[in-house]
Motif scaffolding. Structure first.
Motif, PDB file in Angstrom:
ATOM      1  N   GLY A  75     -48.642  12.675  10.357  1.00  0.00           N
ATOM      2  CA  GLY A  75     -48.659  13.887  11.157  1.00  0.00           C
ATOM      3  C   GLY A  75     -49.593  13.751  12.341  1.00  0.00           C
ATOM      4  N   ALA A  76     -49.202  14.267  13.470  1.00  0.00           N
ATOM      5  CA  ALA A  76     -50.031  14.226  14.668  1.00  0.00           C
ATOM      6  C   ALA A  76     -51.158  15.242  14.566  1.00  0.00           C
ATOM      7  CB  ALA A  76     -49.177  14.515  15.900  1.00  0.00           C
ATOM      8  N   ARG A  77     -52.356  14.827  14.889  1.00  0.00           N
ATOM      9  CA  ARG A  77     -53.529  15.697  14.925  1.00  0.00           C
ATOM     10  C   ARG A  77     -53.714  16.491  13.639  1.00  0.00           C
ATOM     11  NH1 ARG A  77     -53.048  17.980  21.086  1.00  0.00           N
ATOM     12  NH2 ARG A  77     -52.784  15.931  22.017  1.00  0.00           N
ATOM     13  N   GLY A  78     -53.596  15.795  12.538  1.00  0.00           N
ATOM     14  CA  GLY A  78     -53.812  16.435  11.241  1.00  0.00           C
ATOM     15  C   GLY A  78     -52.637  17.252  10.732  1.00  0.00           C
ATOM     16  N   GLY A  79     -51.529  17.207  11.444  1.00  0.00           N
ATOM     17  CA  GLY A  79     -50.340  17.948  11.020  1.00  0.00           C
ATOM     18  C   GLY A  79     -49.679  17.282   9.832  1.00  0.00           C
ATOM     19  N   PRO A  80     -48.663  17.919   9.301  1.00  0.00           N
ATOM     20  CA  PRO A  80     -47.988  17.362   8.124  1.00  0.00           C
ATOM     21  C   PRO A  80     -47.234  16.067   8.440  1.00  0.00           C
ATOM     22  CG  PRO A  80     -46.793  19.265   8.946  1.00  0.00           C
ATOM     23  CD  PRO A  80     -48.074  19.165   9.753  1.00  0.00           C
ATOM     24  N   ALA A  81     -47.177  15.206   7.457  1.00  0.00           N
ATOM     25  CA  ALA A  81     -46.408  13.972   7.584  1.00  0.00           C
ATOM     26  C   ALA A  81     -44.925  14.318   7.589  1.00  0.00           C
ATOM     27  CB  ALA A  81     -46.735  13.021   6.446  1.00  0.00           C
ATOM     28  N   GLY A  82     -44.131  13.410   8.093  1.00  0.00           N
ATOM     29  CA  GLY A  82     -42.695  13.653   8.148  1.00  0.00           C
ATOM     30  C   GLY A  82     -41.930  12.377   7.848  1.00  0.00           C
ATOM     31  N   LEU A  83     -40.656  12.418   8.157  1.00  0.00           N
ATOM     32  CA  LEU A  83     -39.765  11.273   7.960  1.00  0.00           C
ATOM     33  C   LEU A  83     -39.069  10.959   9.267  1.00  0.00           C
ATOM     34  CD1 LEU A  83     -37.969  12.287   4.642  1.00  0.00           C
ATOM     35  CD2 LEU A  83     -39.707  10.534   4.905  1.00  0.00           C
ATOM     36  N   LYS A  84     -38.753   9.687   9.454  1.00  0.00           N
ATOM     37  CA  LYS A  84     -37.904   9.307  10.580  1.00  0.00           C
ATOM     38  C   LYS A  84     -36.912   8.263  10.091  1.00  0.00           C
ATOM     39  CE  LYS A  84     -40.413   5.527  12.743  1.00  0.00           C
ATOM     40  NZ  LYS A  84     -40.907   4.965  13.987  1.00  0.00           N
ATOM     41  N   VAL A  85     -35.780   8.204  10.765  1.00  0.00           N
ATOM     42  CA  VAL A  85     -34.751   7.221  10.434  1.00  0.00           C
ATOM     43  C   VAL A  85     -35.307   5.837  10.744  1.00  0.00           C
ATOM     44  CG1 VAL A  85     -32.450   6.364  10.998  1.00  0.00           C
ATOM     45  CG2 VAL A  85     -32.867   8.821  10.831  1.00  0.00           C
ATOM     46  N   ASP A  86     -35.135   4.930   9.786  1.00  0.00           N
ATOM     47  CA  ASP A  86     -35.587   3.556   9.967  1.00  0.00           C
ATOM     48  C   ASP A  86     -34.407   2.661  10.322  1.00  0.00           C
ATOM     49  OD1 ASP A  86     -37.307   1.298   9.911  1.00  0.00           O
ATOM     50  OD2 ASP A  86     -36.876   0.961   7.787  1.00  0.00           O
ATOM     51  N   LYS A  87     -33.447   2.563   9.434  1.00  0.00           N
ATOM     52  CA  LYS A  87     -32.284   1.687   9.640  1.00  0.00           C
ATOM     53  C   LYS A  87     -31.010   2.460   9.344  1.00  0.00           C
ATOM     54  CE  LYS A  87     -34.776  -2.375   7.934  1.00  0.00           C
ATOM     55  NZ  LYS A  87     -34.789  -3.382   6.866  1.00  0.00           N
TER      56      LYS A  87
END
Length: 92
Positions: free
Chosen positions: A23-35
């Motif tokens: 997460g940016a600036r202490g924000g929550p983590a997320g998911l992104k497409v890898d493959k």
């Protein structure tokens, strides 16, 4: 050029993997497409998703089917075959 009629539908089987993002600036983590991998059968997409979900660093994997209208290029909502691990919510 394709010889398919304009009203033909094309089925795509997809395996898509995800990685976790910080997460940016202490924000929550997320998911992104890898493959993303495309297959000609449901079984192949599912098998790849199962293998990829076991890979180190992979947060999760989806195997799904979409239908493309060859005439308009429109694509259907995904029809999930299998969802493994940490994957985005299905908003459909």
């Amino acid at each position: 050029m394709s010889d398919a009629p304009d009203n033909a539908e094309k089925i795509h089987y997809i395996c898509q993997t995800y990685v976790e993002t910080k997460g940016a600036r202490g924000g929550p983590a997320g998911l992104k497409v890898d493959k993303q991998f495309q297959y000609t059968s449901e079984a192949d997409a599912q098998n790849r998703a199962e293998r990829e979900s076991q890979r180190e660093g992979c947060a999760g994997a989806d195997a799904y089917m979409i239908i493309e209208d060859a005439g308009s290029g429109e694509v259907s909502a995904p029809n999930f075959i299998v969802r493994l691990g940490n994957v985005p919510d299905d908003d459909s």
